[in-house]
Design a protein around this motif. Structure first.
Motif, mmCIF file in Angstrom:
data_model
loop_
_atom_site.group_PDB
_atom_site.id
_atom_site.type_symbol
_atom_site.label_atom_id
_atom_site.label_comp_id
_atom_site.label_asym_id
_atom_site.label_seq_id
_atom_site.Cartn_x
_atom_site.Cartn_y
_atom_site.Cartn_z
ATOM 1 N N VAL A 389 50.558 45.659 85.812
ATOM 2 C CA VAL A 389 49.197 46.105 85.496
ATOM 3 C C VAL A 389 49.198 47.576 85.112
ATOM 4 O O VAL A 389 48.727 47.964 84.046
ATOM 5 N N THR A 390 49.753 48.414 85.985
ATOM 6 C CA THR A 390 49.722 49.864 85.737
ATOM 7 C C THR A 390 50.599 50.266 84.566
ATOM 8 O O THR A 390 50.355 51.297 83.941
ATOM 9 N N ALA A 391 51.613 49.457 84.247
ATOM 10 C CA ALA A 391 52.490 49.790 83.120
ATOM 11 C C ALA A 391 51.727 49.795 81.805
ATOM 12 O O ALA A 391 52.145 50.434 80.835
ATOM 13 N N GLN A 392 50.592 49.075 81.749
ATOM 14 C CA GLN A 392 49.810 48.999 80.510
ATOM 15 C C GLN A 392 48.772 50.110 80.394
ATOM 16 O O GLN A 392 48.113 50.230 79.359
ATOM 17 N N VAL A 393 48.602 50.902 81.460
ATOM 18 C CA VAL A 393 47.611 51.984 81.458
ATOM 19 C C VAL A 393 48.324 53.286 81.106
ATOM 20 O O VAL A 393 49.151 53.765 81.874
ATOM 21 N N PRO A 394 48.031 53.871 79.934
ATOM 22 C CA PRO A 394 48.757 55.067 79.498
ATOM 23 C C PRO A 394 48.363 56.292 80.317
ATOM 24 O O PRO A 394 47.324 56.302 80.988
ATOM 25 N N PRO A 395 49.205 57.334 80.291
ATOM 26 C CA PRO A 395 48.859 58.576 80.994
ATOM 27 C C PRO A 395 47.519 59.115 80.521
ATOM 28 O O PRO A 395 47.171 59.015 79.348
ATOM 29 N N GLY A 396 46.771 59.680 81.447
ATOM 30 C CA GLY A 396 45.449 60.206 81.127
ATOM 31 C C GLY A 396 44.535 60.080 82.326
ATOM 32 O O GLY A 396 44.974 59.746 83.442
ATOM 33 N N LEU A 397 43.250 60.315 82.091
ATOM 34 C CA LEU A 397 42.288 60.316 83.184
ATOM 35 C C LEU A 397 42.164 58.945 83.839
ATOM 36 O O LEU A 397 42.096 58.842 85.063
ATOM 37 N N THR A 398 42.156 57.882 83.028
ATOM 38 C CA THR A 398 42.016 56.542 83.603
ATOM 39 C C THR A 398 43.170 56.231 84.552
ATOM 40 O O THR A 398 42.973 55.737 85.667
ATOM 41 N N ARG A 399 44.388 56.561 84.115
ATOM 42 C CA ARG A 399 45.544 56.269 84.967
ATOM 43 C C ARG A 399 45.531 57.129 86.230
ATOM 44 O O ARG A 399 45.773 56.627 87.333
ATOM 45 N N SER A 400 45.239 58.422 86.089
ATOM 46 C CA SER A 400 45.248 59.292 87.264
ATOM 47 C C SER A 400 44.168 58.871 88.263
ATOM 48 O O SER A 400 44.373 58.927 89.478
ATOM 49 N N THR A 401 43.006 58.421 87.747
ATOM 50 C CA THR A 401 41.945 57.943 88.636
ATOM 51 C C THR A 401 42.367 56.655 89.351
ATOM 52 O O THR A 401 42.107 56.477 90.543
ATOM 53 N N LEU A 402 43.031 55.766 88.612
ATOM 54 C CA LEU A 402 43.521 54.533 89.205
ATOM 55 C C LEU A 402 44.547 54.823 90.308
ATOM 56 O O LEU A 402 44.498 54.231 91.390
ATOM 57 N N ILE A 403 45.454 55.745 90.028
ATOM 58 C CA ILE A 403 46.484 56.100 91.015
ATOM 59 C C ILE A 403 45.832 56.707 92.258
ATOM 60 O O ILE A 403 46.215 56.406 93.401
ATOM 61 N N SER A 404 44.814 57.554 92.048
ATOM 62 C CA SER A 404 44.121 58.168 93.192
ATOM 63 C C SER A 404 43.429 57.107 94.045
ATOM 64 O O SER A 404 43.449 57.176 95.279
ATOM 65 N N ALA A 405 42.801 56.127 93.380
ATOM 66 C CA ALA A 405 42.137 55.051 94.127
ATOM 67 C C ALA A 405 43.155 54.216 94.901
ATOM 68 O O ALA A 405 42.923 53.830 96.052
ATOM 69 N N LEU A 406 44.287 53.927 94.268
ATOM 70 C CA LEU A 406 45.348 53.201 94.963
ATOM 71 C C LEU A 406 45.835 53.973 96.178
ATOM 72 O O LEU A 406 46.056 53.413 97.254
ATOM 73 N N ALA A 407 46.009 55.286 96.007
ATOM 74 C CA ALA A 407 46.476 56.122 97.105
ATOM 75 C C ALA A 407 45.511 56.061 98.286
ATOM 76 O O ALA A 407 45.923 55.975 99.445
ATOM 77 N N GLY A 408 44.213 56.089 97.993
ATOM 78 C CA GLY A 408 43.228 56.013 99.058
ATOM 79 C C GLY A 408 43.289 54.679 99.789
ATOM 80 O O GLY A 408 43.142 54.623 101.016
ATOM 81 N N HIS A 409 43.512 53.588 99.048
ATOM 82 C CA HIS A 409 43.576 52.261 99.666
ATOM 83 C C HIS A 409 44.858 52.079 100.474
ATOM 84 O O HIS A 409 44.853 51.446 101.534
ATOM 85 N N PHE A 410 45.965 52.640 99.968
ATOM 86 C CA PHE A 410 47.254 52.478 100.637
ATOM 87 C C PHE A 410 47.463 53.486 101.769
ATOM 88 O O PHE A 410 48.294 53.275 102.646
ATOM 89 N N GLY A 411 46.705 54.598 101.707
ATOM 90 C CA GLY A 411 46.927 55.644 102.694
ATOM 91 C C GLY A 411 48.148 56.488 102.390
ATOM 92 O O GLY A 411 48.744 57.097 103.293
ATOM 93 N N TRP A 412 48.546 56.546 101.134
ATOM 94 C CA TRP A 412 49.685 57.362 100.697
ATOM 95 C C TRP A 412 49.186 58.464 99.770
ATOM 96 O O TRP A 412 48.041 58.463 99.320
#
Length: 611
Positions: A389-412
């Motif tokens: 899923v994430t491999a299809q999201v290019p670098p940029g605001l959308t990807r960084s926001t997605l990574i931040s949301a994942l981090a919050g859910h995972f606690g990492w």
């Protein structure tokens, strides 16, 4: 190329009032006809059709042209296809001067039209009883079956092939994939046999391919689909778009399912903004088609089994990469959309759609239900499933926001998530013979990644417009000339669309890039705090943008027509441009009269004047 005199003949024969009336409700207004413009939202009709000039024009959005341009703009057709469709309707032969590719496309069209009528008529004859019985088991009424143009391909080996042969269209049927050559001997056999036929239509309603569901037979796959042709590209086609387009336009929402009968079943109960994929993948072409239909929100409604859950993961990548606002509606375990629709009815489906979860929230809850409390192994397994899923999201605001949301859910930490998603085990060294035995091969040297191109900053006047609406959304009622449709910067259009859909300012700006955020912040500093001063500034910006757009078009028309030798040598295109110039000058006068700048005593700030 189609000869110019043939195009003119088509325009002369087409009744533009009748043509436009198929899509717009028109009322007589003197020598003209008046209605609401189909190309932008409006409450007061400003769209005119002038039969004497065979011309239409909208005073609101400035859309204008002849019958061909109307078909192009409204149905999304190319110029050539629009001319050909109108020519066929009025009985004009355009076969001359066609290149081979266009000629083949027309032949495939005619063979597909012929086959669609062939299948449709057979469904309602005695031989179609088995297919009608199958439709009854799926709860499909005769009315809905007729609306979708369903048909029947009987078990006979060459019924369609023989009819195509009789009408001199057998070679066309081969090109369309409707028949295939016999393995031995001469002649052809039908591609579809013992199948309930589902026409796949272009957005304007013309059949371009077929899906066939096996009925009353056991030989062959359950579903069989047309191969791609010059007419049909499955990566750009959504089943049911011809039936759903108006409802999608009205609701600004599309419901996406995976099967033909899922889509038909939803339409059966009144959920008429449903469409289905014609392939297992969601492509940029599909998303572009939904965008043309003005779908601002997508809802995935998939089977409530493991295949449906896997489909969400498969579709999530392109949806997130495109920034398409998407929600997921959860069907009960074991249900598919048409079964659920038959059991629960319209209200049940609407409740299910209203309760749909945001795509990312659904993914997180499905892949890692316990969130931060999950074990390390569970988190790593979830990330492994998220990699495609994430491999299809290019670098940029959308990807960084997605990574931040994942981090919050995972606690990492976000950096840990990003590293885990990108990490790949080092490849096994490739060895090549060398003087001392073996050495590492040189082809594994990584290539440098090109830097992304810098984002274009939005125009200053457009920033002032959007910043004013963000401060006081009521100002949109003062935008009498629909300047919102003239905004050229996509980032600003997205912010404005989210604001007008009821989201707060923070939510509207959440997906905006840093360039857009900075530009809107700077524009906001130059605006008054509110009240009549802000309203005056907003009206001034509307005036400036509209006048600038009109002047740009007038300059183009001047350049395009200044070489015209004389009135008797005018081409149809030149006549239209000159007619458009007259309308634009009238519109410019209206803009200047109705959007008068505030007097010096109102306090309008000088910085409001766009540079």
């Amino acid at each position: 190329m189609i000869p110019e005199h043939k195009i003119q003949e088509v325009l002369d024969r087409v009744d533009i009032v009748t043509l436009v009336s198929r899509h717009v409700e028109l009322k007589k207004a003197g020598r003209e006809f008046k209605g609401r413009c189909p190309f932008h939202q409006e409450k007061t009709p400003s769209f005119y059709v002038v039969p004497e000039k065979r011309f239409y024009f909208c005073h609101g959005c400035r859309a204008s042209g002849d019958a061909v341009s109307f078909i192009q703009r409204y149905l999304g057709k190319t110029f050539q296809d629009a001319v050909r469709d109108l020519a066929q309707e009025v009985g004009i032969d355009l076969e001359a001067a066609q290149d081979p590719g266009l000629k083949e496309r027309q032949q495939v069209k005619e063979a597909t039209d012929f086959a669609a009528e062939h299948f449709r008529s057979l469904l309602w004859e005695d031989g179609g009883r088995a297919a009608r019985a199958y439709l009854a088991t799926r709860g499909v009424t005769d009315e809905v079956a007729q609306g979708f143009g369903l048909g029947w391909a009987p078990a006979e080996w060459s019924l369609l092939a023989d009819r195509l042969q009789k009408n001199g269209m057998l070679e066309w049927g081969l090109k369309a994939g409707l028949v295939t050559k016999r393995n031995s001997g001469d002649g052809c056999i039908d591609f579809f046999r013992s199948r309930l036929m589902v026409p796949i239509r272009a957005p304007e309603g013309r059949p371009i391919a077929f899906g066939g569901r096996l009925v009353a037979a056991e030989d062959g796959p359950k579903y069989l689909n047309s191969r791609e042709s010059r007419l049909y590209n499955k990566s750009e086609t959504l089943f049911g778009m011809d039936q759903a387009r108006d409802e999608i336009h009205k609701r600004k929402t599309a419901v996406l399912v995976e099967g033909y009968f899922d889509c038909i079943g939803l339409h059966q109960v009144g959920v008429r903004h449903a469409v289905a994929l014609c392939s297992t993948n969601l492509t940029a072409g599909h998303l572009q088609g939904l965008k043309r239909a003005e779908a601002r929100d997508l809802v995935l409604l998939l089977d409530g089994d493991s295949a449906g859950l896997a489909a969400v993961e498969r579709l999530a990548g392109p949806l997130l990469a495109a920034g398409a606002p998407t929600r997921v509606a959860l069907l009960p375990q074991g249900d598919d959309p048409d079964v659920f629709a038959r059991r629960e009815g319209t209200d049940g489906v609407e409740r299910l759609l209203d309760g749909a979860q945001p795509l990312t929230a659904y993914l997180f809850a499905t892949l890692l239900p316990t969130g931060k409390q999950a074990s390390f192994e569970e988190k790593m397994a979830a990330l492994e499933r998220l990699k495609p899923v994430t491999a299809q999201v290019p670098p940029g605001l959308t990807r960084s926001t997605l990574i931040s949301a994942l981090a919050g859910h995972f606690g990492w930490m976000p950096a840990q998530i990003e590293t885990s998603l990108q990490y790949k085990a080092p490849p096994t060294p490739k060895l090549a013979p060398g003087p001392g035995g073996y050495a590492m091969a040189s082809q594994d040297v990584p290539r440098p990644v090109p830097k992304p191109q810098a984002e274009r900053p939005p125009p200053e006047s457009e920033c002032l417009y959007v910043a004013a609406v963000l401060r006081e959304p009521r100002l949109l009622t003062r935008d009498v000339f629909r300047v919102c449709d003239e905004l050229s910067h996509m980032g600003l259009r997205m912010v404005l669309a989210q604001t007008t859909s009821g989201q707060g300012v923070e939510e509207a700006l959440f997906e905006a890039t840093e360039v857009v955020k900075r530009a809107l912040l700077e524009a906001g500093r130059r605006l008054s705090a509110g009240g009549s001063e802000l309203e005056g500034e907003f009206v001034q910006v509307c005036r400036d943008i509209m006048v600038r757009r009109i002047d740009e078009r007038l300059v183009y028309i001047k350049r395009a027509t200044e070489q015209t030798p004389g009135a008797f040598d005018l081409t149809e295109e030149t006549r239209q441009l000159l007619s458009e110039r007259k309308e634009l000058l009238a519109l410019r006068k209206r803009v200047l009269d109705e959007l008068r700048p505030a007097s010096s005593g109102t306090g309008t700030k000088a910085p409001m004047q766009p540079v």
